[in-house]
Write a protein that holds these residues in place. Sequence first.
Motif, PDB file in Angstrom:
ATOM      1  N   PHE A  65       3.065 -18.147 -46.796  1.00 39.47           N
ATOM      2  CA  PHE A  65       2.359 -17.002 -47.362  1.00 39.47           C
ATOM      3  C   PHE A  65       0.853 -17.271 -47.435  1.00 39.47           C
ATOM      4  N   ARG A  66       0.473 -18.516 -47.762  1.00 34.15           N
ATOM      5  CA  ARG A  66      -0.933 -18.850 -47.932  1.00 34.15           C
ATOM      6  C   ARG A  66      -1.603 -19.354 -46.654  1.00 34.15           C
ATOM      7  N   ALA A  67      -0.850 -19.534 -45.582  1.00 36.26           N
ATOM      8  CA  ALA A  67      -1.444 -19.956 -44.306  1.00 36.26           C
ATOM      9  C   ALA A  67      -2.232 -18.798 -43.702  1.00 36.26           C
TER      10      ALA A  67
ATOM     11  N   PHE B 254       2.089 -25.789 -42.177  1.00 35.38           N
ATOM     12  CA  PHE B 254       2.514 -24.487 -42.702  1.00 35.38           C
ATOM     13  C   PHE B 254       3.059 -24.560 -44.127  1.00 35.38           C
ATOM     14  N   GLY B 255       3.306 -25.750 -44.642  1.00 31.29           N
ATOM     15  CA  GLY B 255       3.872 -25.855 -45.980  1.00 31.29           C
ATOM     16  C   GLY B 255       5.317 -25.408 -46.064  1.00 31.29           C
ATOM     17  N   LEU B 256       6.047 -25.431 -44.936  1.00 31.70           N
ATOM     18  CA  LEU B 256       7.448 -25.013 -44.933  1.00 31.70           C
ATOM     19  C   LEU B 256       8.345 -26.148 -45.417  1.00 31.70           C
ATOM     20  N   PRO B 257       9.361 -25.855 -46.219  1.00 32.89           N
ATOM     21  CA  PRO B 257      10.266 -26.908 -46.678  1.00 32.89           C
ATOM     22  C   PRO B 257      11.124 -27.424 -45.533  1.00 32.89           C
TER      23      PRO B 257
ATOM     24  N   PRO C 181      -1.931 -24.658 -47.249  1.00 31.96           N
ATOM     25  CA  PRO C 181      -1.540 -25.738 -46.339  1.00 31.96           C
ATOM     26  C   PRO C 181      -2.681 -26.110 -45.401  1.00 31.96           C
ATOM     27  N   LEU C 182      -2.438 -27.117 -44.565  1.00 31.33           N
ATOM     28  CA  LEU C 182      -3.505 -27.647 -43.718  1.00 31.33           C
ATOM     29  C   LEU C 182      -4.009 -26.631 -42.695  1.00 31.33           C
ATOM     30  N   ALA C 183      -3.224 -25.607 -42.397  1.00 30.71           N
ATOM     31  CA  ALA C 183      -3.682 -24.583 -41.448  1.00 30.71           C
ATOM     32  C   ALA C 183      -5.021 -23.998 -41.858  1.00 30.71           C
ATOM     33  N   PHE C 184      -5.336 -24.053 -43.144  1.00 28.70           N
ATOM     34  CA  PHE C 184      -6.617 -23.511 -43.616  1.00 28.70           C
ATOM     35  C   PHE C 184      -7.800 -24.306 -43.067  1.00 28.70           C
ATOM     36  N   LYS C 185      -7.569 -25.543 -42.632  1.00 30.96           N
ATOM     37  CA  LYS C 185      -8.655 -26.386 -42.116  1.00 30.96           C
ATOM     38  C   LYS C 185      -9.374 -25.724 -40.948  1.00 30.96           C
TER      39      LYS C 185
ATOM     40  N   LEU D 104      -3.272 -13.578 -46.558  1.00 30.30           N
ATOM     41  CA  LEU D 104      -2.980 -13.768 -47.942  1.00 30.30           C
ATOM     42  C   LEU D 104      -4.257 -13.786 -48.749  1.00 30.30           C
ATOM     43  N   GLU D 105      -4.174 -14.381 -49.911  1.00 30.76           N
ATOM     44  CA  GLU D 105      -5.353 -14.400 -50.775  1.00 30.76           C
ATOM     45  C   GLU D 105      -6.308 -15.476 -50.296  1.00 30.76           C
ATOM     46  N   MET D 106      -6.743 -15.375 -49.079  1.00 29.79           N
ATOM     47  CA  MET D 106      -7.654 -16.335 -48.468  1.00 29.79           C
ATOM     48  C   MET D 106      -8.804 -15.558 -47.852  1.00 29.79           C
TER      49      MET D 106
END
Length: 550
Positions: free
Chosen positions: A24-26, A68-71, A239-243, A493-495
């Motif tokens: 969601f936050r990626a 992606f922060g996926l489990p 998650p790291l995708a924001f980099k 998302l909220e980014m």
Amino acid sequence: MANIQMQDNRVIDIIKLLRLEGLFRAPSREIDHCLISALVERWRPETHTFHLPHGEMSITLQDVEVIFGLPIDGDVLVGPTVVVDDGGWRQLCTELLGFTPPNDNKTLVGQRILISRLVEAIAAPLPHDATEMQIHQYARCYILALVGDKLFMDKSGDRVHLMFLDFMRNLRDPPQYSWGSGCLAWLYRELCRASEKGASQIGGACTLVQYWAWARLPFLCPRIEPPPGCDYGPWPYAPLAFKWVRVPSPKSRPSGMALVHYREQLVTMQPEQIVWQPYEAHFDHLPEFCVAGRDTWTARERPNDVVYDDRLHKIDLRGKVEKNWREEHGPYIISWEMRRQQLCYAPPQIGEMPRNHAYYVWYRPVTRKYVDRNSSKLDIMIQSHLALLAMLPEGSQAHNHVRRVLNNVAGLGGGPAVNEHANNGHETELAATATPSTSAAPVSTPTRGHRATTSPSTSAARGRGRPATATPSTSAVRGRGRRATTPRVVTSLEMPPPIPQASPQPEVPSPIPYASPQPEVPSPSPPSQPNFNVSIDQNVTPPILPETPS
């Protein structure tokens, strides 16, 4: 289709219960189709790895979780596909999504529904007095569109399978699924299909492939320089995708021979350009959902179980609505459930693996170093000049001339600069790999409104002389490869949206003159792909990031 910003905390709470907050936050971003195509050309379905000049690399569960922060821990995503007819699937939509698709043979085709119809269902905000059922239906529409657009996109580029609704039935106390392994398995399948002869499209999480390449092969990532005095502040809860949110879009770069340029970069890459452990510096500031499964990142199949079964690549859902997939994939599910007993422990590899290592003895005869004529001609010229340099007396006129030629080529972005010990003392190998294989056109990835190219997820590891199973692995490997395609992302998302920062860049001459039509060169199993009018900036040489020995 416009991006949807979800700000309703009632829906966000359900996303957290499903452990999809990282996805969601990626942030969303466009796909570099030529980069994906260049990687798909090097994908090998037998081992699910990319074949590169110095061994194999692949995407692993570590990459999926960190980027992606996926489990990755949890139950496998496997279930029934037995809703019998169109009426049954429409009834399922009424029950779980809150709307009934029209019987127009367009909105719902078979078991796949238009993502745009899901977005339309959540275009208006939820009423403040919405019932629990309405909240759950609204959340399912959003989440189904989210996973369909970012993780499980099919080659149409605008549809998602309704079978994923089965994992969202219970939203009060939902089961804990391994979304990361499902994403990776789907991506492996799409990469394998895109690497086949005649393939022209790819689905799956192509953005994951792009981020993976930028993290582990940073020379492929366009350089971005923050403006003077710019302070981006602390790392966001993402998650790291924001980099890479501010990496320029491919459309913001001048058009050119992008695919050819990527091929040259891959064929002339050096071992020191690979970052084997790109995430170590980020663990301290990443959210917990990006590192929760780190104790199983090195899980792998036991060597005796490593087998390539071509039948697995031929399985699809067509005509198999009554199939019990949990029973069909029973042995692989058991292996997955035993993953904590299959961890790999080994000392880190320091420095480059010797060229006479048993792995390279196995790897060289089975790999293809070149995928087209242009990159093969350039690399053969460089390698032959390096061998000539080693034979000439140091300081002689001929020696100095060859050094100048090689350094000039390196300055144009065509190869390694010459050091005092040319080629590091390694033997220059031309005989076994000098024949280029037929290059295929880029594979397209479905993007809403137009077609594009794409590609699974894994961490890099040093290659092994044994094929892997179809079960997604979590350990790092040195990869094998081919091409793929990407979907468009449904939500932002909220980014803050990506803001490409333009910075002055020096003029650099084009690497080599290219002849217009490329001749066809026969190859054992060439993939074929369509061309894209997407390009990269050939004038920028990205910085080489420091490498931590794995």
